[in-house]
Design an enzyme around this catalytic site. Structure first.
Site, PDB file in Angstrom:
ATOM      1  N   ARG A  51      60.903  40.114  34.495  1.00 48.41           N
ATOM      2  CA  ARG A  51      62.195  40.954  34.740  1.00 48.41           C
ATOM      3  C   ARG A  51      63.258  40.079  34.587  1.00 48.41           C
ATOM      4  O   ARG A  51      64.467  40.639  34.028  1.00 48.41           O
ATOM      5  CB  ARG A  51      62.262  41.466  36.109  1.00 48.41           C
ATOM      6  CG  ARG A  51      63.472  42.255  36.582  1.00 48.41           C
ATOM      7  CD  ARG A  51      63.292  43.224  37.682  1.00 48.41           C
ATOM      8  NE  ARG A  51      62.528  42.489  38.845  1.00 48.41           N
ATOM      9  CZ  ARG A  51      63.010  41.480  39.749  1.00 48.41           C
ATOM     10  NH1 ARG A  51      64.058  41.020  39.543  1.00 48.41           N
ATOM     11  NH2 ARG A  51      62.079  41.217  40.615  1.00 48.41           N
ATOM     12  N   TYR A 103      77.408  62.397  25.808  1.00 45.72           N
ATOM     13  CA  TYR A 103      75.874  62.844  26.082  1.00 45.72           C
ATOM     14  C   TYR A 103      75.476  63.387  27.201  1.00 45.72           C
ATOM     15  O   TYR A 103      75.935  62.926  28.366  1.00 45.72           O
ATOM     16  CB  TYR A 103      74.845  61.304  25.621  1.00 45.72           C
ATOM     17  CG  TYR A 103      73.556  61.694  25.747  1.00 45.72           C
ATOM     18  CD1 TYR A 103      72.867  62.066  24.873  1.00 45.72           C
ATOM     19  CD2 TYR A 103      72.770  61.168  26.897  1.00 45.72           C
ATOM     20  CE1 TYR A 103      71.473  62.411  24.962  1.00 45.72           C
ATOM     21  CE2 TYR A 103      71.504  61.478  27.285  1.00 45.72           C
ATOM     22  CZ  TYR A 103      70.894  61.968  26.149  1.00 45.72           C
ATOM     23  OH  TYR A 103      69.498  62.197  26.366  1.00 45.72           O
ATOM     24  N   ASP A 175      79.360  54.329  23.469  1.00 49.01           N
ATOM     25  CA  ASP A 175      77.971  54.388  23.255  1.00 49.01           C
ATOM     26  C   ASP A 175      77.950  54.559  21.532  1.00 49.01           C
ATOM     27  O   ASP A 175      78.793  55.496  20.941  1.00 49.01           O
ATOM     28  CB  ASP A 175      77.647  55.908  23.924  1.00 49.01           C
ATOM     29  CG  ASP A 175      76.246  56.293  23.839  1.00 49.01           C
ATOM     30  OD1 ASP A 175      75.635  55.965  22.567  1.00 49.01           O
ATOM     31  OD2 ASP A 175      75.912  56.981  24.474  1.00 49.01           O
ATOM     32  N   LYS A 200      66.864  56.185  19.263  1.00 48.83           N
ATOM     33  CA  LYS A 200      67.299  56.887  18.041  1.00 48.83           C
ATOM     34  C   LYS A 200      67.412  56.081  16.808  1.00 48.83           C
ATOM     35  O   LYS A 200      66.191  55.593  16.441  1.00 48.83           O
ATOM     36  CB  LYS A 200      68.676  57.573  18.439  1.00 48.83           C
ATOM     37  CG  LYS A 200      68.999  58.106  19.690  1.00 48.83           C
ATOM     38  CD  LYS A 200      67.863  59.543  20.014  1.00 48.83           C
ATOM     39  CE  LYS A 200      68.056  59.703  21.510  1.00 48.83           C
ATOM     40  NZ  LYS A 200      69.310  60.077  22.048  1.00 48.83           N
TER      41      LYS A 200
END
Ligand SMILES: *Cc1c(COP(=O)(O)O)cnc(C)c1O
Length: 383
Positions: A51, A103, A175, A200
């Protein structure tokens, strides 16, 4: 040749960790391990728990930082995990100015989660600089941009807003999912933090869910690192590898899809059954000049209005080539219907006010032959 010397397409292939130093292997090894042995207690290993740091994920994080021209990169389990983590740089009592047609997931995060933590937001039409200025409050700490926006591809002037924000000591986040660093590098325009849904175009194959964050400087990088480790929404080693695999072909995918998108947009514009076409590369785009100033290309997403919900649904039922689905930015074309998919939860009047009509569809152009895509649309639109 130093890294900064290299052209973008060379960086995509030679990003620093493309050859494994240990074995000479031609791709980054997948370190499928949660923890790392301490050979010497006095000298702990560089990586001690996945992590906090995994070598495969780190290769990806350095890769995206290089491509965006930033200081440090971070990989997350999804675009929303990346966006959520970045927003938690803010504290209770802070206010953020946000692109109105951001978004849907970002909108939901701000209005149903962060609002409960007393992080307040104002949504403005960022094509109008006056609205941004008027939204400034005493407790404003950040500006969050998304350009081109979704699905009507509105353009925000990145440098103008970043400069204004900097003067006021506000953090800027952007973004960059639609453009990718191949077309648009916001850090070079003064933005502090760039965020991606790598699900994407960066991944590009509709087979991996991932998010990325790049900070412009080291001190912000340290703060994001602390949040990434603290919140724990990291990307796995397998997914990190898969994402790098996809990213290597970003340039050729973006170029090919864009060429077809231009052709498709022009064809749609001339079609009698299409009322409006939204694409920053068309001569009639209201802010095409602003987009051309800050981006090297127009991308592969074309939205268009076929006049009514009935016509849209009929067309969606008739197309043979594109995937009819949410998401975008893949090798296969993806046709989505905002009114019933991404924006279904938005009240109809709000949706219509934002130009997301019942006849609006969004076409993410893939790598199929452009003439085939057009022929397919032609038969689907022949009502
Ligand atoms: C898809 C998308 C997101 C969310 O990313 P996920 O990987 O689905 O969590 C954020 N911003 C934009 C612009 C997107 O298209």
């Amino acid at each position: 040749m130093t890294q900064s010397d290299k052209q973008f397409s060379t960086k995509l292939i030679h990003f620093g960790k493309e050859i494994d130093k240990e074995t000479g292997a031609s791709s980054v090894p997948i370190f499928q391990a949660s923890t790392f042995h301490h050979f010497d207690l006095e000298n702990p290993p560089v990586h001690d728990y996945s992590r906090s740091g995994n070598p495969t994920r780190e290769a990806l994080e350095e890769y995206i930082a290089l491509l965006e021209g930033g200081s440090r990169g971070f990989a997350f389990a999804s675009g929303m995990a990346a966006i959520s983590t970045a927003f938690l740089l803010l504290s209770a009592g802070d206010h953020v100015i946000v692109t109105e047609d951001v978004y849907g997931g970002t909108y939901r995060l701000l209005t149903t989660v962060l609002n409960r933590l007393n992080i307040d937001s104002t949504f403005v039409d960022m094509t109008d600089f006056e609205q941004v200025k008027q939204a400034l409050k005493e407790n404003t700490k950040a500006v969050f941009m998304e350009t081109p926006s979704n699905p009507t591809l509105k353009i925000t002037d990145i440098a103008e807003i970043a400069a204004w924000a900097k003067e006021r000591g506000l953090l800027t986040m952007l973004d960059n999912t639609f453009m990718t660093p191949y077309h648009q590098r916001p850090i070079e325009l003064g933005v502090d933090i760039v965020i991606h849904s790598a699900t994407k175009f960066l991944g590009g194959h509709s087979d991996v869910l991932a998010g990325l964050v790049v900070t412009a400087d080291e001190s912000l990088g340290r703060r994001v690192k602390q949040l990434q480790n603290g919140l724990g929404a990291v990307l796995s080693a397998q997914e990190s590898w898969l994402l790098m695999r996809g990213m290597k072909t970003l340039k050729v995918r973006m170029e090919a899809s864009e060429q077809s998108a231009i052709k498709l947009a022009q064809w749609l514009q001339a079609h009698p059954g299409v009322e409006k076409v939204y694409y920053p590369g068309l001569a009639d785009h209201p802010r095409g000049d602003v987009h051309a100033k800050q981006s090297k290309g127009f991308g592969a997403v074309v939205s268009f209005d076929v006049g009514s919900g009935e016509r849209a649904r009929r067309m969606l039922g008739r197309v043979k080539l594109p995937l009819v689905a949410v998401s975008l930015g893949a090798v296969e074309s993806i046709l989505s219907y905002p009114a019933m998919m991404s924006h279904a939860a938005m009240p109809r009047d709000v949706r219509l006010a934002r130009g997301i009509t019942d006849g609006l569809v969004r076409y993410s152009v893939g790598l199929e032959d452009a003439d085939d895509l057009i022929r397919d649309l032609e038969q689907a639109l022949d009502l």
